[in-house]
Design an enzyme around this catalytic site. Structure first.
Site, PDB file in Angstrom:
ATOM      1  N   ARG A 305       0.823  -1.206   0.000  1.00  0.00           N
ATOM      2  CA  ARG A 305       0.000   0.000   0.000  1.00  0.00           C
ATOM      3  C   ARG A 305       0.860   1.260   0.000  1.00  0.00           C
ATOM      4  O   ARG A 305       0.544   2.229  -0.688  1.00  0.00           O
ATOM      5  CB  ARG A 305      -0.960  -0.040   1.196  1.00  0.00           C
ATOM      6  CG  ARG A 305      -2.108  -0.990   0.970  1.00  0.00           C
ATOM      7  CD  ARG A 305      -2.967  -1.239   2.183  1.00  0.00           C
ATOM      8  NE  ARG A 305      -4.063  -2.144   1.828  1.00  0.00           N
ATOM      9  CZ  ARG A 305      -4.928  -2.656   2.679  1.00  0.00           C
ATOM     10  NH1 ARG A 305      -4.834  -2.359   3.971  1.00  0.00           N
ATOM     11  NH2 ARG A 305      -5.884  -3.461   2.272  1.00  0.00           N
ATOM     12  N   HIS A 447      -6.148  -1.171  -6.773  1.00  0.00           N
ATOM     13  CA  HIS A 447      -5.447  -2.352  -6.241  1.00  0.00           C
ATOM     14  C   HIS A 447      -4.842  -2.106  -4.863  1.00  0.00           C
ATOM     15  O   HIS A 447      -4.681  -0.994  -4.409  1.00  0.00           O
ATOM     16  CB  HIS A 447      -4.409  -2.878  -7.236  1.00  0.00           C
ATOM     17  CG  HIS A 447      -3.269  -1.968  -7.533  1.00  0.00           C
ATOM     18  ND1 HIS A 447      -2.177  -2.376  -8.265  1.00  0.00           N
ATOM     19  CD2 HIS A 447      -3.031  -0.679  -7.206  1.00  0.00           C
ATOM     20  CE1 HIS A 447      -1.329  -1.367  -8.369  1.00  0.00           C
ATOM     21  NE2 HIS A 447      -1.825  -0.332  -7.744  1.00  0.00           N
ATOM     22  N   GLU A 448      -4.559  -3.225  -4.199  1.00  0.00           N
ATOM     23  CA  GLU A 448      -4.072  -3.247  -2.810  1.00  0.00           C
ATOM     24  C   GLU A 448      -5.054  -2.582  -1.844  1.00  0.00           C
ATOM     25  O   GLU A 448      -4.671  -1.965  -0.861  1.00  0.00           O
ATOM     26  CB  GLU A 448      -2.684  -2.581  -2.694  1.00  0.00           C
ATOM     27  CG  GLU A 448      -1.651  -3.056  -3.681  1.00  0.00           C
ATOM     28  CD  GLU A 448      -1.491  -4.566  -3.719  1.00  0.00           C
ATOM     29  OE1 GLU A 448      -1.861  -5.241  -2.739  1.00  0.00           O
ATOM     30  OE2 GLU A 448      -1.016  -5.076  -4.741  1.00  0.00           O
ATOM     31  N   GLY A 449      -6.325  -2.750  -2.115  1.00  0.00           N
ATOM     32  CA  GLY A 449      -7.365  -2.165  -1.273  1.00  0.00           C
ATOM     33  C   GLY A 449      -7.881  -0.881  -1.875  1.00  0.00           C
ATOM     34  O   GLY A 449      -7.172   0.124  -1.928  1.00  0.00           O
ATOM     35  N   GLN A 454      -9.858   1.660   2.117  1.00  0.00           N
ATOM     36  CA  GLN A 454      -8.941   2.470   2.938  1.00  0.00           C
ATOM     37  C   GLN A 454      -9.737   3.391   3.872  1.00  0.00           C
ATOM     38  O   GLN A 454      -9.350   3.622   5.018  1.00  0.00           O
ATOM     39  CB  GLN A 454      -8.010   3.293   2.051  1.00  0.00           C
ATOM     40  CG  GLN A 454      -7.176   2.498   1.064  1.00  0.00           C
ATOM     41  CD  GLN A 454      -6.350   1.410   1.720  1.00  0.00           C
ATOM     42  OE1 GLN A 454      -5.774   1.607   2.783  1.00  0.00           O
ATOM     43  NE2 GLN A 454      -6.305   0.248   1.081  1.00  0.00           N
TER      44      GLN A 454
END
Length: 605
Positions: A305, A447-449, A454
């Site tokens: 992240r 991507h990655e959350g 978040q």
């Protein structure tokens, strides 16, 4: 192609003048890194980017990967990039001397990564994914497992991935169905499928090592039953690989590339659809303890992240410098007050609206970079510090991580969009790089959350964790920046504005926590807007720090630096005048009793 993708001067300013990164040498682990060695790393990264990455910026976008005879084929230049990353020590630079690393601070490393990714983002993705996977093995795998795989990964011979997503389990990892069945031989028999696996297969390396989430048969349902496995694309017959394992020693591990996703951008790094164990012959090795996989994977996800934030800021910065170069060269129209058409046209950078768009890019991207470098500094202290100093850094890093990922991601899309607008119609063509930058930036809020995830993480978890201690520590950091700025007459107005906005954020937070006691769905309904509000405060904090340094340095600055410091001060003013002023309206929405998104019914769409 623009001549400049980032500012080496700004990196020096952020690291040395604002953060004083060389002070990390007080820790024994970083004691060999003084200002000279840090600058050498940044210069070397710039040379690497110019020589290997820059020439392929457009080619990797135009010649996208193809699935041929079961293997994803990349542009031939990617293999040279991946090999050089390994040979030059970039993949394991953060690790100890005993592991062949350089014990480099993450702050310096991420600055170097920023330079490379601003030059060519997609070309630099595969080796940095390998770094994250290798670090996960270092942290949790047994020594024999680590020794079997990481040397090949450090050398750039084997690719590393994180294999999480499944067709019916995207962000909801507790719903994964990939299974692992123990055998008497010590390995697990793996079955399932994974989708959207970045660099999950390609011909620029000899093998791919998947760090894969799966469920051991009989494990508890949900997140509590997820384990982590090493699943290589190819294996050594009869056991684990050795450091001297060669490509000819490898055989198929029943990991089949079923498809490739043709993406909007970032085409130098392929995304694969993988079928695992279709012939009931896929071997995986458990990492750490059973049912702890999600906890282990969160380490890599958190690192990823922060890396996404760096990538987003890098692309947005490259778009800014492309727009700046175009605006200085493109003549169009005359000054508003000058109506004599016989006079020559002026470069568009002289028009106020164009300057507004450029200032937006500069203010958001340099502010984002400041936050990312600050978080990287906390990461270094959390990694090697002790006692209260280590704990403080850990708490601050954890709190700021959702902002450090999402603010650069969201603003990066807007920065690249502004760059297209500065170019006008030319920006909508492939003759200029900004359309590619926009396409490549668009993945980062996903991507990655996603940004929504978040927001839920920040408001739903991070704000109240540890009794709110992290929030208190962040307020101390902001108050210290305000106190320093109050000692500079030119900045007192900005300091007062930040203090007022922090008060607005605190009031909004308390209101929402009160809502949580009555209606949890309503509490989190606009978590993304809360994240946006917190991002404005966090970046305003960084701009106040940068402005204080610039204003104090300006009187005695060398003539060559005068313009740089003036630019910093104007960008800070822009951020406060055009961006931070959005905070009250966000707070008003967050405190409104009108629950529009909760009350809306599906049928009404």
């Amino acid at each position: 192609m623009a001549k400049q993708a980032y500012s080496r001067r700004d990196l020096s300013f952020q690291l040395h003048e604002v953060l004083h990164v060389e002070d990390l040498s007080r820790f024994p682990y970083f004691q060999d890194h003084d200002r000279g060695s840090i600058d050498l790393v940044l210069d070397t990264a710039g040379q690497f980017a110019d020589q290997l990455l820059k020439p392929l910026l457009t080619e990797l976008d135009r010649q996208e990967p193809q699935l041929v005879d079961g293997t994803i084929r990349l542009h031939p230049g990617v293999k040279n990039i991946v090999r050089r990353f390994g040979e030059d020590g970039w993949i394991n630079a953060l690790f100890s001397y005993e592991e062949g690393g350089q014990q480099l601070p993450a702050t310096v490393y991420n600055a170097a990564v920023f330079a490379m990714q601003a030059t060519n983002y997609s070309g630099s993705v595969p080796p940095f994914l390998t770094l994250g996977a290798a670090n996960l093995l270092r942290s949790f795998a047994k020594p024999e497992l680590m020794a079997a795989f990481t040397p090949h990964m450090y050398a750039g011979r084997w690719q590393g991935t994180m294999a999480l997503t499944e067709p019916d389990a995207g962000s909801s990892l507790s719903d994964i169905t990939t299974s692992a069945e123990p055998t008497e031989e010590g390995y697990y028999r793996m079955r399932g499928q994974k989708i959207y696996i970045s660099s999950g297969d390609h011909d620029a390396c000899d093998n791919v090592v998947h760090l894969m989430l799966a469920r051991i048969k009989g494990a508890p349902s949900g997140a509590k039953g997820i384990s982590l496995f090493v699943v290589p694309r190819q294996r050594v017959a009869g056991g684990l690989p050795a450091e001297n394992t060669q490509p000819q020693d490898l055989v198929s591990n029943d990991v089949v590339t079923a498809g490739i996703y043709h993406k909007l951008g970032c085409k130098g790094a392929p995304i694969a659809h993988l079928m695992i164990g279709g012939s009931d012959d896929c071997q995986g090795y458990l990492v750490g303890e059973p049912n702890q996989g999600l906890r282990y994977m969160f380490q890599m996800m958190n690192e990823a992240r922060l890396a996404v934030g760096v990538s987003a800021a890098a692309i947005g910065t490259a778009a800014y410098y492309a727009a700046l170069e175009y605006a200085r060269a493109r003549p169009q129209g005359r000054h508003i007050a000058a109506r004599d058409v016989t006079k020559p046209q002026v470069p568009i950078i002289q028009h106020a609206d164009v300057k507004r768009m450029l200032l937006f890019q500069k203010a958001t991207m340099e502010g984002a970079l400041g936050l990312l470098m600050q978080c990287s500094y906390y990461m270094d202290v959390a990694r090697v510090g002790t006692g209260a100093e280590k704990e403080r850094a850990e708490l601050l890093l954890d709190l700021l991580m959702p902002i450090a990922k999402s603010y650069p991601a969201e603003m990066g899309v807007l920065s690249t969009g502004a760059a297209i607008q500065v170019h006008g119609g030319a920006g909508y063509t492939t003759d200029f790089p900004v359309e590619q930058f926009w396409r490549e930036s668009r993945i980062h809020p996903i991507h990655e959350g996603t940004t929504g995830i978040q927001g839920l993480d920040l408001l739903g978890r991070k704000i109240t964790q540890h009794g709110g201690r992290a929030v208190g520590l962040l307020l101390e950091e902001i108050q210290a920046a305000v106190a320093a700025a109050e000692g500079v007459p030119e900045l007192r107005e900005l300091a007062a504005q930040l203090t007022k906005t922090v008060g607005i954020l605190q009031q909004t937070t308390m209101h929402l926590l009160g809502v949580a006691e009555q209606n949890h769905e309503l509490f989190l309904a606009d978590a993304t807007l809360y994240l946006e509000l917190a991002g404005l405060v966090a970046v305003a904090w960084q701009w106040l720090r940068q402005a204080t340094v610039a204003q104090n340095a300006l009187p005695a600055a060398h003539p060559d630096d005068q313009n740089f410091y003036h630019g910093k001060l104007m960008a800070a003013r822009y951020f406060y005048e055009y961006e931070l002023v959005r905070a009250p309206s966000l707070a008003k929405r967050l405190q409104s009793p009108n629950a529009v998104t909760v009350d809306m019914q599906e049928a009404w769409f």
